[in-house]
Scaffold this active site. Structure first.
Site, PDB file in Angstrom:
ATOM      1  N   ARG A  32      45.947  39.054  43.009  1.00 16.01           N
ATOM      2  CA  ARG A  32      47.229  39.264  42.339  1.00 16.01           C
ATOM      3  C   ARG A  32      47.391  38.428  41.063  1.00 16.01           C
ATOM      4  O   ARG A  32      47.882  38.940  40.058  1.00 16.01           O
ATOM      5  CB  ARG A  32      48.399  39.034  43.299  1.00 16.01           C
ATOM      6  N   CYS A  77      32.244  34.751  38.831  1.00 11.38           N
ATOM      7  CA  CYS A  77      31.817  34.740  37.434  1.00 11.38           C
ATOM      8  C   CYS A  77      32.645  35.679  36.578  1.00 11.38           C
ATOM      9  O   CYS A  77      32.163  36.732  36.122  1.00 11.38           O
ATOM     10  CB  CYS A  77      30.333  35.096  37.366  1.00 11.38           C
ATOM     11  N   GLU A  78      33.905  35.345  36.404  1.00 12.18           N
ATOM     12  CA  GLU A  78      34.841  36.092  35.559  1.00 12.18           C
ATOM     13  C   GLU A  78      35.848  35.077  35.037  1.00 12.18           C
ATOM     14  O   GLU A  78      36.348  34.266  35.826  1.00 12.18           O
ATOM     15  CB  GLU A  78      35.643  37.128  36.376  1.00 12.18           C
TER      16      GLU A  78
END
Ligand SMILES: *Cc1c(COP(=O)(O)O)cnc(C)c1O
Length: 413
Positions: free
Chosen positions: A309, A341-342
């Site tokens: 969210r 990994c973002e």
């Protein structure tokens, strides 16, 4: 409130959450039966003797144990897929308990719903009506139908969770509804039951709901003037909860607004978030503290994979230490992030906390749209779900194993 602090420790129904973290590891979702049931009963009590039906929106959290508890209270269920149909039946619901919503129901889903004896199918387009009428005739089963209309009301919530605006994909435009009702009423295996709508989620203002009620009532009059009887009006879900400083309406005030609906109609609602949202938390452990020239990061073992969210809607979740910080705590303004990994992988931004590596935290109000939106991205097993019931701690879903993640994959020869 089922989640509270006692002697510096965060508790659920009298059980320290740090004990649960110790026993089951983190990340983990923890739910409170008492809070879940209190939330459902708050709606039910507010309706009193007024004819009504509460269909819990399964998409908010579909764990069988929670569905089964709600079924025991007398709840119906709002489902949006064949998967949710199978899930609620497995949890002990019967077809008559169910309303089937959704903009893209497949043939298989509609057939399975008819065979299960679903209470109502909320149809969202003319082609869906045709598909349903064909299947119903083929099976010789009368399909109970409401049309989900789009009242074109701005719910004043986040654009990604608004559904009742003309530009949204959901529902049938008001002006096209009467013709569809006439067509449906003439079809042999279609039985018109009511009108449905749902304008959005996390609503904190009752005026869009009052507008919606007025529009639905105007349409109901128009339909009944054509000689088509209606049994129920379904006003959808969407009542908000308090994540930060929102002031969602009281159940009694919400029901008062719905009570503009004349007694001859059964009132149906489909709450999801407001039943299960504050009945759950996500536990996580701080793996590392990492200071960069720009930021203090607390790198947690939970990520967007467990609670998307914040990344998806910039949603705000409260962060609570499970135990008082102690001497090793470093007070700073932290960004809580996960290992994924973002750059969008964050849980919370700019929180004043005193943290040390190994500190355990709860992300509050994670009962709704938490586990159900979890993914295995980065080959991360989904966490266990724990349900606390008084003093008893039940694991209602174990942590996934690696074989659950890739055991079905096959190298080619
Ligand atoms: C999502 C949804 C709900 C539940 O919404 P909440 O905000 O969780 O209460 C109810 N009905 C329909 C049709 C939905 O799509």
């Amino acid at each position: 409130m089922a989640f509270h602090r006692a002697h510096g420790r965060l508790m659920v129904e009298g059980v320290p959450l740090s004990d649960i973290a110790e026993q089951f590891g983190t990340p983990a979702y923890v739910y409170s039966r008492a809070q879940l049931e209190a939330n459902w009963k708050a709606y039910n009590t507010a309706f009193g003797t007024r004819a009504h039906r509460i269909h819990y929106a399964v998409k908010a959290n579909g764990n069988l144990a929670l569905l089964n508890l709600l079924k025991r209270l007398g709840s119906g269920f709002d489902i949006v897929s064949g998967g949710e149909l199978a899930r609620v039946l497995a949890a002990g619901a019967t077809g008559a308990d169910l309303v089937f919503s959704g903009v893209g129901k497949s043939r298989t889903e509609l057939r399975d719903a008819l065979l299960a004896g679903v209470g109502c199918i909320n149809v969202e387009s003319a082609p869906e009506l045709n598909r349903l009428a064909g299947l119903a005739a083929e099976l010789g089963i009368e399909a109970p139908v409401a049309f989900r209309i789009n009242p074109d009301v701005d719910p004043g919530t986040h654009p990604y969770i608004s559904t009742g605006l003309e530009q949204n994909k959901f529902g049938i435009p008001m002006r096209e509804a009467p013709a569809l009702y006439r067509e449906a009423a003439a079809l042999p295996f279609i039985r018109v039951k009511g009108i449905a709508c749902h304008i959005g989620s996390q609503l904190t203002d009752l005026s869009p709901i009052a507008d919606t009620v007025a529009r639905v009532l105007a349409l109901a009059s128009e339909i009944e003037a054509m000689g088509i009887a209606l049994e129920h009006l379904d006003l959808g879900g969407g009542l908000g909860i308090r994540y930060k400083d929102e002031q969602p309406p009281a159940h009694a005030d919400y029901v008062r607004v719905l009570s503009a609906i004349p007694d001859r109609y059964e009132i149906h609602i489909e709450p999801g978030r407001s039943i299960v949202g504050d009945a759950g938390v996500l536990l996580t452990t701080v793996e590392y503290l990492k200071q960069t020239p720009a930021r203090h990061f607390a790198i947690c073992d939970a990520a967007m994979t467990e609670l998307i969210r914040p990344a998806l809607y910039e949603a705000w979740h409260g962060v609570e230490l499970l135990e008082a910080p102690g001497e090793s705590g470093v007070a700073a303004t932290y960004d809580l992030v996960g290992p994924v990994c973002e750059s969008a992988d964050f849980l919370a931004h700019e929180r004043e906390l005193s943290l040390s590596a190994g500190a355990r935290l709860a992300l509050m109000n994670a009962g709704a749209y938490g586990f159900v939106m979890a993914s295995n991205y980065n080959t991360r097993p989904r966490p266990p779900e724990i349900l606390v019931d008084g003093g008893a701690v039940h694991q209602i879903r174990p942590r996934e194993r690696m074989t659950d993640l890739f055991g079905m994959e096959r190298p080619i020869p």
